[in-house]
Enzyme design. Structure first.
Site, short mmCIF file in Angstrom:
data_model
loop_
_atom_site.label_atom_id
_atom_site.label_comp_id
_atom_site.label_asym_id
_atom_site.label_seq_id
_atom_site.Cartn_x
_atom_site.Cartn_y
_atom_site.Cartn_z
N LYS A 278 23.91 15.90 39.17
CA LYS A 278 23.88 17.09 38.12
C LYS A 278 24.47 18.39 39.00
O LYS A 278 24.90 19.37 38.51
CB LYS A 278 22.48 17.47 37.64
CG LYS A 278 22.03 16.30 36.98
CD LYS A 278 22.34 16.06 35.56
CE LYS A 278 21.39 15.07 34.85
NZ LYS A 278 21.69 13.71 35.24
C1 LIG Z 1 22.14 12.68 34.63
C2 LIG Z 1 22.14 11.52 35.57
C3 LIG Z 1 22.94 10.19 35.02
C4 LIG Z 1 23.61 10.07 33.74
O1 LIG Z 1 24.78 10.83 33.74
P1 LIG Z 1 25.36 11.24 32.12
O2 LIG Z 1 26.21 12.24 32.51
O3 LIG Z 1 24.16 11.55 31.41
O4 LIG Z 1 25.79 9.74 31.46
C5 LIG Z 1 23.06 9.35 35.96
N1 LIG Z 1 22.50 9.23 37.23
C6 LIG Z 1 21.74 10.08 37.73
C7 LIG Z 1 21.12 10.14 39.08
C8 LIG Z 1 21.59 11.32 36.87
O5 LIG Z 1 20.82 12.34 37.43
#
Ligand SMILES: *Cc1c(COP(=O)(O)O)cnc(C)c1O
Length: 500
Positions: free
Chosen positions: A113
């Site tokens: 993120k």
């Molecule tokens: C948010 C997240 C995901 C999923 O990503 P999306 O863009 O929502 O598909 C996968 N792994 C981790 C560690 C995340 O924080």
């Protein structure tokens, strides 16, 4: 570049507008009116650029209402060495000489993120100024863990912004809770809510839609905005690392320019993999985007059958950031592959809303199948994969990345496709250390240990250093002590902003 809505609304919105608004006025998602094309020569030119320069170069096309200088400033602040513990920002590691892992967790909160939430605040602040707004922006976030901390880190001390994060007091891990409660920054507030994630999210939605509050805020010079993953300002930065991984592999002689690759993406809300789709449409030679899910396998079924059905039990898994039944960003993919057919997309979304299920037409289904391949990985398989990867390659992966590796194995067995493939790794193994420890250590080594003791044990055992953002978390000062009941969230917002 003009931004239009997936539900048919066409205004005259620049990227700054789209980023400031977050969601389109008709409830749809903003998408660029047309694609940006990047030639192989341009990809070749990326090879010798830094990550920051690659980001600057690739984002220009989509964020063309930002000046060159503005964009440069934004990416330099976002991806600085003070924030990312690897010079490459998003390095590609080869864990057995051939298997490429794109590590997206070198930012301050140890999950992917950060790749978008480090940049979004700067884009947003400039967007506000560019659109003639003078109000201070108040970011409200309801979080089940990762997003809250990443948003706090991104917005902390960013001039012209305040951020208030609500989290369910009993709904996040100890590490996640302390990551938030120890957050520094004069413009940050964190509130624990006595309720579950749904209560917390509903509370934030109610606050967002309260017109009288909006008016009172505006008199005080405040304006709400959101940092969630449907904002184009979170999607665009994610396109960059697909190109960056490709450029790095060319640089390392793992690929020839123009050669095809696959990406395997652990998927929840569909934002990450959608950025991969945009990269492909821009000209990056991607053969397949492999969509990896956990037991909440709505997307696996959709990609295989064309039916999206959220009417099923929600399963809490060891890869919690993918525990999602409504993958919001899928709406953007549907809009793109139907040739911007907003009436089809609106129809499917309203069926999803009313009945929880929709089925796309044969043509759309076959386009999806051409682009993507999907499978899911059970919790048992997830832990088994962490163990195998550690034993064979002496490399630790977190639970989300393990889902991707397991699904890639299934892909190769099922298709025999030997195209070079990148595993998109979304979190540091230390971030989900409870499960990682369970997978690679003996029961007697972990019994009775809390999450913080486990961090140290994992670090000693693997020889990997605990990332700065997680180190000594239990010894840091708790800076946020606010607690509220679920029906008091609005009072707390008003109090924090000095309205009451
Ligand atoms: C948010 C997240 C995901 C999923 O990503 P999306 O863009 O929502 O598909 C996968 N792994 C981790 C560690 C995340 O924080």
């Amino acid at each position: 570049m003009k931004y239009i809505s997936t539900r048919g609304y066409v205004g005259n919105h620049s990227s700054a507008d789209a980023i400031k608004k977050g969601i389109a006025p008709d409830g749809g998602l903003f998408v660029p009116e047309k694609g940006v094309l990047i030639s192989l020569e341009e990809i070749e030119a990326l090879v010798n650029m830094s990550y920051t320069d690659r980001a600057h170069y690739l984002l220009k096309g989509y964020l063309d209402d930002y000046t060159d200088m503005e964009l440069k400033e934004c990416v330099e602040m976002a991806y600085s060495e003070a924030k990312f513990d690897d010079k490459a920002v998003a390095p590609v590691t080869y864990i057995n000489g051939t298997m490429a892992v794109l590590e997206l967790w070198h930012g301050p909160t140890c999950a992917f993120k950060d790749m978008a939430l480090q940049l979004l605040p700067y884009l947003l602040v400039k967007a506000v100024k560019k659109t003639g707004e003078s109000d201070e922006i108040v970011i409200l976030v309801a979080t089940s863990g990762d997003t809250g901390k990443a948003a706090l880190e991104g917005f902390s001390e960013v001039d012209g912004t305040r951020i208030i994060v609500f989290f369910p007091n009993d709904g996040v891990s100890d590490v996640q809770k302390l990551q938030m409660l120890t957050q520094k920054g004069h413009n940050t507030s964190v509130v624990a809510v006595e309720g579950n994630f749904d209560d917390t999210q509903s509370g934030v939605k109610v606050i967002f839609s309260d017109k009288s509050l909006e008016n009172r805020l505006s008199q005080k010079g405040y304006k709400f905005s959101s940092a969630n993953s449907i904002n184009w300002g979170r999607l665009a930065p994610q396109i960059v690392y697909y190109f960056s991984a490709y450029a790095d592999m060319v640089k390392n002689n793992k690929l020839k320019i123009g050669e095809a690759i696959n990406f395997v993406v652990p998927t929840g809300n569909f934002g990450n993999i959608l950025a991969g789709y945009y990269a492909k449409m821009m000209g990056l030679p991607i053969k397949k985007l492999i969509c990896a899910s956990n037991d909440n396998n709505v997307l696996t079924e959709f990609i295989k059958t064309g039916t999206y059905n959220k009417n099923r039990e929600f399963i809490k898994t060891v890869s919690p950031s993918m525990d999602i039944l409504i993958s919001s960003n899928l709406e953007r993919l549907l809009f793109e592959i139907t040739g911007h057919n907003s009436s089809k997309v609106s129809g499917w979304m309203s069926e999803l809303n009313s009945r929880g299920v929709y089925t796309v037409d044969e043509e759309t289904k076959s386009i999806v199948k051409d682009l993507m391949w999907a499978e899911f990985c059970s919790q048992e398989e997830t832990l088994k994969t962490i163990e195998c990867v550690y034993k064979e390659y002496n490399y630790m992966v977190d639970t989300h990345t393990a889902v991707a590796i397991d699904v890639y194995d299934k892909y190769v067995i099922s298709t025999n496709d030997m195209t070079p493939t990148v595993i998109v790794s979304t979190a540091s193994p230390f971030k989900f250390n409870g499960s990682v420890a369970k997978a690679i250590l003996y029961p007697e080594e972990i019994s009775g240990k809390n999450e913080f003791e486990l961090l140290n044990i994992l670090s000693e055992k693997s020889g990997w250093e605990i990332p700065e953002g997680l180190k000594d978390l239990d010894k840091k000062e708790i800076r946020h002590k606010l607690h509220c009941k679920k029906d008091e969230m609005q009072d707390f917002v008003e109090h924090i902003l000095g309205l009451s």
